[in-house]
Design an enzyme around this catalytic site. Structure first.
Site, PDB file in Angstrom:
ATOM      1  N   TRP A 158      -2.620   8.782  -2.083  1.00  0.00           N
ATOM      2  CA  TRP A 158      -3.202   7.758  -2.853  1.00  0.00           C
ATOM      3  C   TRP A 158      -2.122   8.025  -4.291  1.00  0.00           C
ATOM      4  O   TRP A 158      -2.736   7.703  -5.530  1.00  0.00           O
ATOM      5  CB  TRP A 158      -4.307   7.649  -3.177  1.00  0.00           C
ATOM      6  CG  TRP A 158      -5.204   7.723  -1.982  1.00  0.00           C
ATOM      7  CD1 TRP A 158      -6.299   8.534  -1.615  1.00  0.00           C
ATOM      8  CD2 TRP A 158      -5.302   7.040  -0.873  1.00  0.00           C
ATOM      9  NE1 TRP A 158      -6.782   8.161  -0.452  1.00  0.00           N
ATOM     10  CE2 TRP A 158      -6.190   7.246   0.062  1.00  0.00           C
ATOM     11  CE3 TRP A 158      -4.273   5.889  -0.501  1.00  0.00           C
ATOM     12  CZ2 TRP A 158      -6.048   6.422   1.042  1.00  0.00           C
ATOM     13  CZ3 TRP A 158      -4.664   4.860   0.586  1.00  0.00           C
ATOM     14  CH2 TRP A 158      -5.566   5.491   1.320  1.00  0.00           C
ATOM     15  N   TRP A 339      -9.159 -23.110  -8.374  1.00  0.00           N
ATOM     16  CA  TRP A 339      -8.746 -24.330  -9.126  1.00  0.00           C
ATOM     17  C   TRP A 339      -7.404 -24.995  -8.597  1.00  0.00           C
ATOM     18  O   TRP A 339      -7.239 -26.067  -9.075  1.00  0.00           O
ATOM     19  CB  TRP A 339      -8.595 -23.778 -10.486  1.00  0.00           C
ATOM     20  CG  TRP A 339      -9.969 -23.174 -11.138  1.00  0.00           C
ATOM     21  CD1 TRP A 339     -11.093 -23.668 -10.577  1.00  0.00           C
ATOM     22  CD2 TRP A 339     -10.151 -22.464 -12.226  1.00  0.00           C
ATOM     23  NE1 TRP A 339     -12.020 -22.835 -11.351  1.00  0.00           N
ATOM     24  CE2 TRP A 339     -11.440 -22.217 -12.382  1.00  0.00           C
ATOM     25  CE3 TRP A 339      -9.147 -21.830 -13.294  1.00  0.00           C
ATOM     26  CZ2 TRP A 339     -11.888 -21.466 -13.365  1.00  0.00           C
ATOM     27  CZ3 TRP A 339      -9.764 -21.195 -14.182  1.00  0.00           C
ATOM     28  CH2 TRP A 339     -11.013 -20.882 -14.137  1.00  0.00           C
ATOM     29  N   GLY A 342      -5.092 -25.992  -2.322  1.00  0.00           N
ATOM     30  CA  GLY A 342      -3.999 -25.478  -1.175  1.00  0.00           C
ATOM     31  C   GLY A 342      -2.908 -24.881  -1.921  1.00  0.00           C
ATOM     32  O   GLY A 342      -2.508 -23.777  -1.307  1.00  0.00           O
ATOM     33  N   GLU A 365      -8.724   5.384  -9.883  1.00  0.00           N
ATOM     34  CA  GLU A 365      -9.151   6.035 -11.372  1.00  0.00           C
ATOM     35  C   GLU A 365     -10.876   6.070 -11.550  1.00  0.00           C
ATOM     36  O   GLU A 365     -11.042   5.776 -12.763  1.00  0.00           O
ATOM     37  CB  GLU A 365      -8.259   5.306 -12.312  1.00  0.00           C
ATOM     38  CG  GLU A 365      -6.743   5.971 -12.251  1.00  0.00           C
ATOM     39  CD  GLU A 365      -6.009   5.888 -13.460  1.00  0.00           C
ATOM     40  OE1 GLU A 365      -6.556   6.066 -14.679  1.00  0.00           O
ATOM     41  OE2 GLU A 365      -4.829   5.623 -13.402  1.00  0.00           O
TER      42      GLU A 365
END
Length: 386
Positions: A158, A339, A342, A365
């Site tokens: 990571w 909002w 599509g 973090e």
């Protein structure tokens, strides 16, 4: 009386520079980088050339010598365009540069800060498969040799910037029998044997590399011990406390970027029933709510940053800023997709990427639960009388 969101000339100058940088350099490449899951090397070079990779570094080492507030303002502004570029900048500035600047010996600062200011990307190598939220359960070992040098053996995962970085701040346990008090920090150069084993394929921030690293008998000079031997855990804690504000900035910028695009669309492009959808009261109430939450996240962020710049205790405020910033980013990005209808769900638009990018804010973090734990512990300390 001035607002907490009114900044000095240096911060406003950086904001202006980054806004132009986004338009000229980042925006034309965002979609391709996301599709290819790879940061364009020219963007990294341009970040250095523009002076955005050594914000707090003193001028004598090639940096801008600016404030922490300026550093997080840059992270926020970059995230309005691409959170992947934003986190690359954030980790380099608020974690790597901070570690070297605050805990490095004169030798380390003189050798590495100029490189980190001009062309060498940094990475912060703490996390491991068994050491995520439990950050000190490290299995990477640092074996001290007879000449005083160290040999690092183990692996990390990571690691943001892991694929492109050339300088690593690495945490390893030099005396496992002492538990976390054996953890020591080192500055390690990639050519010494740091291997990138894998680059993760992720839901979001795809252009940002998240790497698995291997350290196979990597020899590190004794001069490259960062800070005091056996006190790497203190360095990690303090750096992550600062780094949380960087992620809060990234999430706040992400939220603003999604909001800006979607709100512009509903007031200027999308029409239903003979009028722009942004003119419907139901939509306006949602917009007002999200705008208020973004403002609250930004106020938490810059309150914490200014306390830090003033030398005060900022741990609780930083945790609050990251917690709320990540929540607001997810909510805003989700609403932005809705909002825009599509269109917002297609990859031709930027908001679906913001939606994918937002999820990481609650994870890296320090997860949201870790932030809640930190806040609760400090509140308990404040109110306990005994």
């Amino acid at each position: 009386m001035t607002s907490i969101l009114e900044f000095d000339e240096d911060v406003e100058m950086f904001r202006s520079v980054v806004s132009r940088f986004n338009a000229d350099v980042v925006a034309p490449r965002v979609a391709k980088m996301d599709e290819e899951e790879h940061i364009d090397p020219s963007i990294i070079s341009a970040l250095f050339e523009t002076g955005l990779m050594a914000v707090e570094t003193p001028e004598e080492y090639g940096g801008a010598g600016a404030s922490f507030t300026a550093a997080v303002a840059i992270v926020e502004e970059l995230a309005k365009c691409d959170p992947s570029v934003s986190v690359l900048n954030d980790v380099h500035n608020t974690l790597v540069n901070t570690c070297v600047r605050k805990w490095g010996s004169d030798y380390i600062k003189e050798k590495y800060l100029p490189q980190l200011s001009t062309d060498k990307l940094g990475a912060f190598a703490l996390s491991e498969p068994s050491a995520g939220s439990d950050a000190f359960a490290l299995r990477t070992r640092a074996r001290k040799m007879s000449d005083g040098d160290f040999v690092i053996e183990g692996g990390k995962m990571w690691i943001t910037n892991g694929a492109e970085a050339e300088i690593f701040v690495v945490f390893a346990n030099a005396e496992p029998e002492k538990g976390y008090r054996g953890i020591t920090a080192f500055v390690v150069e990639k050519p010494w044997g740091v291997k990138v084993v894998k680059k993760e394929k992720k839901l979001g921030i795809r252009a940002s590399s998240t790497a698995v690293l291997a350290f196979d008998e990597v020899r590190v000079p004794k001069q490259n011990v960062l800070g005091i031997y056996g006190q790497g855990y203190k360095i990690a804690i303090e750096c992550l406390n600062e780094g949380r504000m960087g992620i809060a900035a990234q999430m706040t910028g992400l939220a603003q970027g999604a909001f800006d695009r979607a709100v512009s669309y509903v007031f200027n492009d999308r029409q239903q029933f003979g009028k722009y959808v942004g003119e419907f009261q139901g939509m306006q109430f949602q917009i007002a709510q999200i705008a208020s939450e973004i403002e609250a996240a930004r106020l938490l962020l810059y309150n914490a940053a200014r306390i830090k710049d003033a030398g005060g205790e900022f741990v609780k405020e930083a945790a609050m800023a990251k917690l709320i910033g990540s929540q607001v980013a997810e909510k805003t990005a989700s609403k932005a997709v809705e909002w825009m209808g599509g269109v917002g769900f297609t990859r031709d638009e930027t908001v679906e990427k913001f939606y994918r990018d937002a999820k990481i804010g609650a994870i890296y973090e320090g997860t949201s639960n870790i932030q809640l734990q930190t806040i609760a512990r400090l509140i308990q300390k404040q109110y306990t009388l005994r």
